[in-house]
Motif scaffolding. Structure first.
Motif, PDB file in Angstrom:
ATOM      1  N   MET A  72       0.970  -1.117  -0.104  1.00  0.00           N
ATOM      2  CA  MET A  72       0.015  -0.064   0.085  1.00  0.00           C
ATOM      3  C   MET A  72       0.865   1.329   0.041  1.00  0.00           C
ATOM      4  O   MET A  72       2.000   1.454   0.711  1.00  0.00           O
ATOM      5  N   HIS A  73       0.560   2.171  -0.643  1.00  0.00           N
ATOM      6  CA  HIS A  73       1.274   3.641  -0.832  1.00  0.00           C
ATOM      7  C   HIS A  73       1.412   4.194   0.462  1.00  0.00           C
ATOM      8  O   HIS A  73       0.517   4.109   1.386  1.00  0.00           O
ATOM      9  N   SER A  74       2.418   4.953   0.835  1.00  0.00           N
ATOM     10  CA  SER A  74       2.847   5.496   1.914  1.00  0.00           C
ATOM     11  C   SER A  74       1.760   6.667   2.352  1.00  0.00           C
ATOM     12  O   SER A  74       1.512   6.700   3.537  1.00  0.00           O
ATOM     13  N   TYR A  75       1.099   7.017   1.183  1.00  0.00           N
ATOM     14  CA  TYR A  75      -0.054   8.246   1.689  1.00  0.00           C
ATOM     15  C   TYR A  75      -1.304   8.034   1.194  1.00  0.00           C
ATOM     16  O   TYR A  75      -2.192   8.351   2.058  1.00  0.00           O
ATOM     17  N   ARG A  76      -1.566   7.496   0.053  1.00  0.00           N
ATOM     18  CA  ARG A  76      -2.790   7.296  -0.432  1.00  0.00           C
ATOM     19  C   ARG A  76      -2.774   6.428  -1.804  1.00  0.00           C
ATOM     20  O   ARG A  76      -1.715   6.316  -2.352  1.00  0.00           O
ATOM     21  N   THR A  77      -3.717   5.707  -1.729  1.00  0.00           N
ATOM     22  CA  THR A  77      -3.951   4.712  -2.648  1.00  0.00           C
ATOM     23  C   THR A  77      -4.935   5.297  -3.784  1.00  0.00           C
ATOM     24  O   THR A  77      -5.302   4.803  -4.959  1.00  0.00           O
ATOM     25  N   HIS A  78      -5.866   6.151  -3.262  1.00  0.00           N
ATOM     26  CA  HIS A  78      -7.010   6.918  -4.020  1.00  0.00           C
ATOM     27  C   HIS A  78      -7.116   8.238  -3.352  1.00  0.00           C
ATOM     28  O   HIS A  78      -6.522   8.591  -2.474  1.00  0.00           O
ATOM     29  N   THR A  79      -7.477   8.987  -4.505  1.00  0.00           N
ATOM     30  CA  THR A  79      -7.882  10.520  -3.881  1.00  0.00           C
ATOM     31  C   THR A  79      -9.117  10.305  -3.293  1.00  0.00           C
ATOM     32  O   THR A  79      -9.967   9.712  -3.453  1.00  0.00           O
ATOM     33  N   GLU A 124      -8.307  21.336   9.097  1.00  0.00           N
ATOM     34  CA  GLU A 124      -7.332  21.753   8.231  1.00  0.00           C
ATOM     35  C   GLU A 124      -6.025  21.052   8.614  1.00  0.00           C
ATOM     36  O   GLU A 124      -4.918  21.006   7.997  1.00  0.00           O
ATOM     37  N   THR A 125      -6.020  20.031   9.526  1.00  0.00           N
ATOM     38  CA  THR A 125      -4.984  19.148   9.875  1.00  0.00           C
ATOM     39  C   THR A 125      -4.800  18.438   8.743  1.00  0.00           C
ATOM     40  O   THR A 125      -5.889  17.848   8.342  1.00  0.00           O
ATOM     41  N   VAL A 126      -3.608  17.885   8.319  1.00  0.00           N
ATOM     42  CA  VAL A 126      -3.160  16.825   7.075  1.00  0.00           C
ATOM     43  C   VAL A 126      -3.089  15.554   7.668  1.00  0.00           C
ATOM     44  O   VAL A 126      -2.307  15.415   8.736  1.00  0.00           O
ATOM     45  N   ILE A 127      -3.698  14.637   7.254  1.00  0.00           N
ATOM     46  CA  ILE A 127      -3.708  13.316   8.014  1.00  0.00           C
ATOM     47  C   ILE A 127      -3.926  12.366   6.865  1.00  0.00           C
ATOM     48  O   ILE A 127      -4.068  12.857   5.718  1.00  0.00           O
ATOM     49  N   SER A 128      -3.414  11.160   6.940  1.00  0.00           N
ATOM     50  CA  SER A 128      -3.530   9.945   6.174  1.00  0.00           C
ATOM     51  C   SER A 128      -4.428   8.781   6.912  1.00  0.00           C
ATOM     52  O   SER A 128      -3.886   8.537   8.159  1.00  0.00           O
ATOM     53  N   VAL A 163      -4.976   6.010  11.533  1.00  0.00           N
ATOM     54  CA  VAL A 163      -4.844   7.507  11.106  1.00  0.00           C
ATOM     55  C   VAL A 163      -3.417   7.888  11.505  1.00  0.00           C
ATOM     56  O   VAL A 163      -2.835   7.480  12.486  1.00  0.00           O
ATOM     57  N   ALA A 164      -2.792   8.657  10.478  1.00  0.00           N
ATOM     58  CA  ALA A 164      -1.444   9.363  10.765  1.00  0.00           C
ATOM     59  C   ALA A 164      -1.605  10.733  10.578  1.00  0.00           C
ATOM     60  O   ALA A 164      -2.015  11.071   9.560  1.00  0.00           O
ATOM     61  N   VAL A 165      -1.025  11.687  11.361  1.00  0.00           N
ATOM     62  CA  VAL A 165      -1.107  13.044  11.358  1.00  0.00           C
ATOM     63  C   VAL A 165       0.164  13.243  10.759  1.00  0.00           C
ATOM     64  O   VAL A 165       1.408  12.975  10.902  1.00  0.00           O
TER      65      VAL A 165
END
Length: 602
Positions: A1-8, A68-72, A101-103
């Motif tokens: 799985m990608h480090s940040y996202r698999t889909h938008t 507006e916190t950026v998370i994955s 979840v990861a901040v």
């Protein structure tokens, strides 16, 4: 799985149900329903609803995140029930049950909210432009701008144009506005100028044998801000064509513009190419403007002769002194109350006019103060000339020709607005052609260029030698859409002997021309083809398509009305070391000395 996202955040649909996915984005909104926490996660592509149960170990973590916190997040895609489906979102048929979840980036307390439609001051929006750009409407405007530019490029390539980039550091030239100057370190006391337009360079490209050129050009003019003009820089579709007539230019660029507008008009009607052509003199007569809004159905008429020698002394005396009278119809307005006419009269005074006279044609009679002082034949003459009917009114402007034309145009717009006559939700194009080559400066009496000094006069050298300069027309033209001038253009004056004479009439010596335009003039002496072009404004095109009243709404990082970049704090002071390197000493006005800004360079 990608480090940040698999889909938008705009990608998930019902067919993804059951899949484990990872999304990344900004916390747009949170809704705490007690046992369930809903988090709308947003990126450039859309919003996905994420859900976590109170029993989950990550519930508290998600609950404590600021907007507006950026998370994955990692989770399983599940379909929503029929009653909870959100048809307003492309992702509204599914939601993500979050398991991890990861901040990725913490957010401080926001000075302005991104979610919602709350209005903020321009100062707040420009100071925190990076937040403003996250808001849906602003973001969509910027994406529209990108798509419009991409469409223009494709269409220009398809039309056989090649794209070049002309210099940004160049020489100062009289383009009609103040230059932005750049001091030279290597050449003390000398300055580069940022180009007001690539005018001379694109003409040089034609002399170099490149047949069709274009670029999305950055232009720089030290001008005051307006709703349709940025105070510092702007972008234009700059293009030039060799071996062409005016008709060739029109036939080439009109389909490009019409096609772009149709692509992004969202079904609104767009004028088909070829666009109608209106001579400058006719535009000033019928519309009171050289950039007429053709959605306004009202036409201005000259009725000077109906008042010449009449008993309406105010107009008759002014006509004897050289004034003219223009009439503007007011359809179906004769039944308006007296207060409505008085309000228009007060508006006219506020615009600097003496008032706004009128005649009401009602119940087979002509009414109002002007009608009482005109005989029946003159009243009928006005009615016939303007084409009004019983139930209509006519408004009058009496002044010197240029002032009367301009104010009649303002009255035309005002009456259209008052009577709600504007045919909105469409794009009406036209060409304004046959501009005067010269005009007389009302203050100095000097003959000056009226538009573009590089234009070819109609009749060429023979016209310059044998005609009254104020009667000479030029191969100059404007592209106008909905009352907005998108571009000026011209067939260029590519013959040195014609250029010398054209500038001589405007008060320039041969030496002046050679000093100011030596590079281009020298090139013309070695064989230059006939050529012409134009430069439609990108910012104005997008402003019209986005239905925005101010050009700053379609500019990524605009300056404010005082030509200040509040985000980057420009303009600003520089260090003494930098000034020494540039051989510059400051001689500031007193108020600037009293309130210096902190230096940004050391």
């Amino acid at each position: 799985m990608h480090s940040y996202r698999t889909h938008t955040c705009g990608a998930l649909r019902r067919e993804h149900a059951g899949q484990d996915v990872r999304l990344a984005g900004w916390v747009h909104r949170k809704r705490d329903h007690g046992n369930l926490l809903f988090v709308d996660l947003r990126d450039m592509y859309g919003i996905t609803q994420c859900v976590v149960d109170v029993s989950s170990p990550i519930f508290k973590q998600l609950e404590g995140l600021r907007p507006e916190t950026v998370i994955s997040v990692i989770g399983k895609v599940v379909p929503r029930s029929a009653e909870t489906t959100n048809d307003k979102l492309p992702t509204g048929a599914v939601e993500l049950i979050v398991s991890a979840v990861a901040v990725l980036g913490d957010a401080a307390v926001l000075p302005m909210q991104v979610a919602g439609d709350q209005e903020y001051s321009e100062e707040m929006r420009l100071t925190y432009r990076f937040l403003d750009l996250r808001r849906e409407k602003v973001r969509e405007n910027m994406l529209l701008r990108s798509k419009v530019i991409a469409s223009i490029r494709r269409r220009m390539w398809d039309a056989g144009f090649v794209e070049f980039q002309t210099p940004i550091l160049t020489a100062s030239s009289p383009e009609g506005a103040r230059d932005f100057l750049v001091p030279s370190r290597l050449h003390p006391g000398k300055f580069y100028a940022l180009p007001q337009a690539p005018q001379q360079f694109k003409q040089l490209l034609m002399t170099s044998g490149f047949d069709r050129y274009f670029q999305i050009a950055a232009c720089f003019r030290d001008e005051d801000s307006r709703a349709d003009r940025s105070p510092g820089e702007f972008y234009q579709l700059d293009f030039e064509m060799a071996f062409v007539t005016q008709d060739d230019v029109f036939n080439t660029i009109a389909p490009v513009l019409s096609g772009v507008f149709k692509e992004f008009a969202k079904g609104r009607p767009v004028t088909e190419a070829p666009f109608p052509r209106i001579a400058y003199d006719d535009a000033m007569l019928k519309y009171g403007s050289d950039k007429p809004d053709l959605r306004n159905p009202l036409l201005i008429t000259d009725v000077t002769e109906a008042f010449r020698g009449s008993n309406f002394g105010l107009f008759a005396k002014n006509i004897e002194k050289g004034a003219i009278v223009r009439a503007i119809p007011g359809p179906k307005s004769a039944d308006q109350p007296r207060s409505w006419f008085d309000k228009l009269n007060e508006w006219a005074r506020g615009e600097g006019a003496g008032g706004l006279g009128y005649i009401q044609y009602k119940d087979g009679e002509a009414r109002g103060p002007i009608a009482k002082n005109l005989d029946a034949d003159r009243v009928a003459q006005i009615k016939a000339a303007t084409g009004v009917q019983d139930g209509d009114s006519v408004f009058f402007v009496c002044d010197a020709k240029n002032k009367a034309a301009k104010f009649a145009g303002s009255v035309r717009t005002k009456i259209c607005d008052e009577l709600n006559l504007l045919d909105k939700d469409q794009f009406k194009f036209c060409w304004i052609v046959d501009f005067p080559m010269y005009e007389r400066n009302e203050d100095t009496g000097q003959i000056e260029f009226s538009h573009n000094p590089f234009s070819m006069p109609q009749g060429e050298l023979d016209a310059l030698l044998n005609k009254d300069p104020l009667e000479i027309k030029a191969y100059q033209y404007d592209i106008v859409c909905n009352g907005v001038e998108l571009s000026s253009g011209a067939i260029r004056n590519h013959r040195p002997e014609i250029m010398y004479k054209a500038f001589e009439i405007a008060g320039y010596t041969k030496e002046d021309v050679e000093n100011r335009f030596g590079g281009m003039l020298n090139a013309f002496k070695y064989g230059a083809p006939p050529h012409g072009g134009s430069a439609p404004g990108i910012d104005r095109i997008v402003m019209l398509l986005a239905d925005e009243p101010n050009i700053r709404e379609v500019t990524l990082f605009p300056m404010n009305g005082k030509a200040e970049d509040l985000l980057m704090q420009a303009p600003n002071t520089v260090s003494a070391k930098q000034l020494r390197e540039l051989h510059i000493k400051l001689d500031l006005p007193k108020e600037a000395k009293e309130t210096p800004k902190p230096a940004t360079a050391g």
